[in-house]
Design a protein around this motif. Structure first.
Motif, PDB file in Angstrom:
ATOM      1  N   PHE A  93      37.616  38.901  31.870  1.00  6.95           N
ATOM      2  CA  PHE A  93      38.219  38.794  30.541  1.00  6.95           C
ATOM      3  C   PHE A  93      39.719  39.077  30.567  1.00  6.95           C
ATOM      4  CE2 PHE A  93      34.015  39.674  28.418  1.00  6.95           C
ATOM      5  CZ  PHE A  93      34.024  38.544  27.640  1.00  6.95           C
ATOM      6  N   ASP A  94      40.123  39.989  31.450  1.00  7.35           N
ATOM      7  CA  ASP A  94      41.483  40.522  31.416  1.00  7.35           C
ATOM      8  C   ASP A  94      42.372  39.748  32.386  1.00  7.35           C
ATOM      9  OD1 ASP A  94      43.786  42.020  31.286  1.00  7.35           O
ATOM     10  OD2 ASP A  94      42.753  43.952  31.357  1.00  7.35           O
ATOM     11  N   ALA A  95      43.376  39.063  31.847  1.00 13.84           N
ATOM     12  CA  ALA A  95      44.277  38.269  32.686  1.00 13.84           C
ATOM     13  C   ALA A  95      45.083  39.148  33.636  1.00 13.84           C
ATOM     14  CB  ALA A  95      45.213  37.444  31.806  1.00 13.84           C
ATOM     15  N   LYS A  96      45.146  40.461  33.370  1.00 16.51           N
ATOM     16  CA  LYS A  96      45.902  41.371  34.239  1.00 16.51           C
ATOM     17  C   LYS A  96      45.115  41.747  35.488  1.00 16.51           C
ATOM     18  CE  LYS A  96      46.563  44.783  31.421  1.00 16.51           C
ATOM     19  NZ  LYS A  96      45.620  44.367  30.360  1.00 16.51           N
ATOM     20  N   ASP A  97      43.809  41.541  35.485  1.00 14.57           N
ATOM     21  CA  ASP A  97      42.996  41.918  36.642  1.00 14.57           C
ATOM     22  C   ASP A  97      43.410  41.111  37.870  1.00 14.57           C
ATOM     23  OD1 ASP A  97      41.655  43.724  35.113  1.00 14.57           O
ATOM     24  OD2 ASP A  97      39.823  42.545  34.909  1.00 14.57           O
ATOM     25  N   THR A  98      43.371  41.755  39.017  1.00 10.76           N
ATOM     26  CA  THR A  98      43.827  41.138  40.258  1.00 10.76           C
ATOM     27  C   THR A  98      42.651  40.628  41.089  1.00 10.76           C
ATOM     28  OG1 THR A  98      43.719  43.204  41.513  1.00 10.76           O
ATOM     29  CG2 THR A  98      45.759  42.753  40.291  1.00 10.76           C
ATOM     30  N   ALA A  99      42.981  39.840  42.112  1.00 11.34           N
ATOM     31  CA  ALA A  99      41.954  39.355  43.033  1.00 11.34           C
ATOM     32  C   ALA A  99      41.289  40.522  43.751  1.00 11.34           C
ATOM     33  CB  ALA A  99      42.577  38.391  44.038  1.00 11.34           C
ATOM     34  N   ALA A 100      42.066  41.557  44.079  1.00  9.67           N
ATOM     35  CA  ALA A 100      41.508  42.724  44.764  1.00  9.67           C
ATOM     36  C   ALA A 100      40.496  43.442  43.881  1.00  9.67           C
ATOM     37  CB  ALA A 100      42.634  43.673  45.166  1.00  9.67           C
ATOM     38  N   GLN A 101      40.781  43.547  42.581  1.00 10.95           N
ATOM     39  CA  GLN A 101      39.842  44.201  41.666  1.00 10.95           C
ATOM     40  C   GLN A 101      38.566  43.380  41.502  1.00 10.95           C
ATOM     41  OE1 GLN A 101      42.687  44.510  38.482  1.00 10.95           O
ATOM     42  NE2 GLN A 101      42.934  46.726  38.762  1.00 10.95           N
ATOM     43  N   ALA A 102      38.716  42.058  41.459  1.00 13.94           N
ATOM     44  CA  ALA A 102      37.534  41.195  41.372  1.00 13.94           C
ATOM     45  C   ALA A 102      36.682  41.323  42.631  1.00 13.94           C
ATOM     46  CB  ALA A 102      37.964  39.747  41.166  1.00 13.94           C
ATOM     47  N   LEU A 103      37.336  41.374  43.793  1.00 11.46           N
ATOM     48  CA  LEU A 103      36.613  41.504  45.059  1.00 11.46           C
ATOM     49  C   LEU A 103      35.912  42.856  45.154  1.00 11.46           C
ATOM     50  CD1 LEU A 103      35.886  40.328  47.807  1.00 11.46           C
ATOM     51  CD2 LEU A 103      38.038  41.272  48.700  1.00 11.46           C
ATOM     52  N   THR A 104      36.561  43.902  44.657  1.00 10.26           N
ATOM     53  CA  THR A 104      35.949  45.230  44.672  1.00 10.26           C
ATOM     54  C   THR A 104      34.660  45.239  43.856  1.00 10.26           C
ATOM     55  OG1 THR A 104      38.064  46.364  44.986  1.00 10.26           O
ATOM     56  CG2 THR A 104      36.270  47.647  44.029  1.00 10.26           C
ATOM     57  N   MET A 105      34.697  44.621  42.669  1.00 11.01           N
ATOM     58  CA  MET A 105      33.484  44.573  41.849  1.00 11.01           C
ATOM     59  C   MET A 105      32.413  43.719  42.521  1.00 11.01           C
ATOM     60  SD  MET A 105      32.929  43.837  37.784  1.00 11.01           S
ATOM     61  CE  MET A 105      33.252  45.564  37.376  1.00 11.01           C
ATOM     62  N   LYS A 106      32.807  42.619  43.135  1.00  9.99           N
ATOM     63  CA  LYS A 106      31.838  41.769  43.831  1.00  9.99           C
ATOM     64  C   LYS A 106      31.142  42.548  44.940  1.00  9.99           C
ATOM     65  CE  LYS A 106      31.402  37.512  46.544  1.00  9.99           C
ATOM     66  NZ  LYS A 106      32.093  36.298  47.063  1.00  9.99           N
ATOM     67  N   ASN A 107      31.917  43.238  45.758  1.00  9.00           N
ATOM     68  CA  ASN A 107      31.340  43.975  46.884  1.00  9.00           C
ATOM     69  C   ASN A 107      30.459  45.130  46.419  1.00  9.00           C
ATOM     70  OD1 ASN A 107      32.632  42.304  48.711  1.00  9.00           O
ATOM     71  ND2 ASN A 107      34.397  43.663  48.958  1.00  9.00           N
ATOM     72  N   ALA A 108      30.815  45.723  45.275  1.00  8.34           N
ATOM     73  CA  ALA A 108      30.080  46.895  44.799  1.00  8.34           C
ATOM     74  C   ALA A 108      28.805  46.533  44.048  1.00  8.34           C
ATOM     75  CB  ALA A 108      30.985  47.740  43.900  1.00  8.34           C
ATOM     76  N   GLN A 109      28.792  45.378  43.353  1.00  9.95           N
ATOM     77  CA  GLN A 109      27.706  45.103  42.412  1.00  9.95           C
ATOM     78  C   GLN A 109      26.834  43.901  42.757  1.00  9.95           C
ATOM     79  OE1 GLN A 109      27.068  47.314  40.251  1.00  9.95           O
ATOM     80  NE2 GLN A 109      28.977  48.477  40.263  1.00  9.95           N
ATOM     81  N   LEU A 110      27.329  42.954  43.514  1.00  9.02           N
ATOM     82  CA  LEU A 110      26.547  41.745  43.792  1.00  9.02           C
ATOM     83  C   LEU A 110      25.409  42.050  44.754  1.00  9.02           C
ATOM     84  CD1 LEU A 110      26.423  38.634  43.299  1.00  9.02           C
ATOM     85  CD2 LEU A 110      27.706  38.396  45.437  1.00  9.02           C
ATOM     86  N   SER A 111      24.220  41.571  44.430  1.00  9.12           N
ATOM     87  CA  SER A 111      23.072  41.781  45.309  1.00  9.12           C
ATOM     88  C   SER A 111      23.327  41.138  46.672  1.00  9.12           C
ATOM     89  CB  SER A 111      21.812  41.173  44.687  1.00  9.12           C
ATOM     90  OG  SER A 111      20.729  41.232  45.604  1.00  9.12           O
ATOM     91  N   PRO A 112      23.013  41.850  47.761  1.00  6.71           N
ATOM     92  CA  PRO A 112      23.201  41.273  49.097  1.00  6.71           C
ATOM     93  C   PRO A 112      22.083  40.311  49.483  1.00  6.71           C
ATOM     94  CG  PRO A 112      22.305  43.486  49.283  1.00  6.71           C
ATOM     95  CD  PRO A 112      22.547  43.252  47.810  1.00  6.71           C
ATOM     96  N   ARG A 113      21.087  40.162  48.612  1.00  2.81           N
ATOM     97  CA  ARG A 113      19.916  39.349  48.946  1.00  2.81           C
ATOM     98  C   ARG A 113      20.095  37.902  48.494  1.00  2.81           C
ATOM     99  NH1 ARG A 113      15.304  40.690  46.279  1.00  2.81           N
ATOM    100  NH2 ARG A 113      16.449  41.540  44.504  1.00  2.81           N
ATOM    101  N   GLY A 114      19.301  37.027  49.087  1.00  4.13           N
ATOM    102  CA  GLY A 114      19.185  35.653  48.616  1.00  4.13           C
ATOM    103  C   GLY A 114      20.396  34.762  48.832  1.00  4.13           C
ATOM    104  N   GLY A 115      21.307  35.159  49.711  1.00  2.51           N
ATOM    105  CA  GLY A 115      22.471  34.317  49.979  1.00  2.51           C
ATOM    106  C   GLY A 115      23.449  34.220  48.831  1.00  2.51           C
ATOM    107  N   LEU A 116      23.411  35.191  47.910  1.00  2.00           N
ATOM    108  CA  LEU A 116      24.274  35.117  46.730  1.00  2.00           C
ATOM    109  C   LEU A 116      25.753  35.269  47.079  1.00  2.00           C
ATOM    110  CD1 LEU A 116      22.133  37.112  44.163  1.00  2.00           C
ATOM    111  CD2 LEU A 116      22.828  34.731  43.973  1.00  2.00           C
TER     112      LEU A 116
END
Length: 246
Positions: A93-116
């Motif tokens: 939602f926030d245009a100020k968010d950076t690629a690093a912040q998006a990657l941090t959330m991906k690594n922390a929250q995305l399920s490691p299963r199913g090739g996601l």
């Protein structure tokens, strides 16, 4: 467009409630960047398959992370193939968010299963593009200036391969069955098998809860249809056997 507020009132929070759209078309030409700063129009990120979208604040410390975790784990349990049957797209939602912040959330929250990990995209865009996408999804995020966060619905939005919104599910209460049925429906016959089509007859979508529920009337129709098919096959078999004995 996001609404700014210093202290969120009850009426402002009500603005964030999602107006569930029906077959609204996403703005396919807006430009969006992923965590590697690859830039492409929204249409390219769809990948020609049904997609599940989550709109999130990449610096959120409350529900955005759990929503991504719940939805991605449910997707891994659907029995469908990531990349072939669906993709997961998270948009900030926030245009100020950076690629690093998006990657941090991906690594922390995305399920490691199913090739996601290979078949999901965590995207960012400029404020005008975010506004156009939010409008298409029927979401009016409210900005909390004091905490630098957005109040918004926790939804998992299912989109057809051509970019039309098919269903809005609860991101915090979604289950694998509801997600599978929503993706089968959005896939228009290209996702799942014939048993999934039978389940679509048996289950009705409840927009109030954002889930699929067993509908007695649809179950009766599906059961009756299946009985007719079985009876027709049985009659055909008996007639063939009778003809063979003559």
């Amino acid at each position: 467009m996001p609404v700014a507020a210093q202290a969120l009132t009850a009426s402002q929070l009500e603005q964030a409630v999602q107006a569930r759209p029906t077959h609204a078309q996403l703005p396919l030409q807006i430009q969006m960047n992923d965590v590697n700063d690859r830039r492409a129009p929204l249409q390219d990120w769809l990948g020609g398959v049904p997609t599940v979208w989550i709109l999130a604040d990449y610096t959120c410390e409350t529900l955005c992370g759990p929503a991504i975790s719940i939805v991605s784990n449910a997707l891994a349990d659907t029995g469908l193939s990531a990349g072939k049957d669906f993709r997961l797209i998270v948009t900030g939602f926030d245009a100020k968010d950076t690629a690093a912040q998006a990657l941090t959330m991906k690594n922390a929250q995305l399920s490691p299963r199913g090739g996601l990990a290979e078949h999901s995209a965590f995207l960012r865009a400029a404020a005008p593009e975010i506004g156009a996408l939010s409008d298409a999804f029927g979401v009016q995020p409210v900005y909390d200036r004091e905490h630098d966060q957005y109040a918004h619905p926790a939804a998992a939005l299912v989109v057809t391969p051509d970019g039309r919104i098919s269903r809005a599910l609860s991101a915090l209460a979604v289950d694998a069955t509801s997600l599978r049925l929503a993706l089968v429906e959005a896939g228009q016959g290209h996702v799942g098998g014939w048993t999934d089509q039978i389940h679509l007859l048996c289950y009705g979508f409840d927009p109030a809860s954002g889930t699929y529920t067993l509908a007695a009337r649809r179950l009766l129709i599906a059961t009756s249809s299946l009985s007719v098919i079985v009876l027709a096959l049985l009659i055909g078999l008996l007639l063939r056997r009778e003809h063979a004995t003559r």
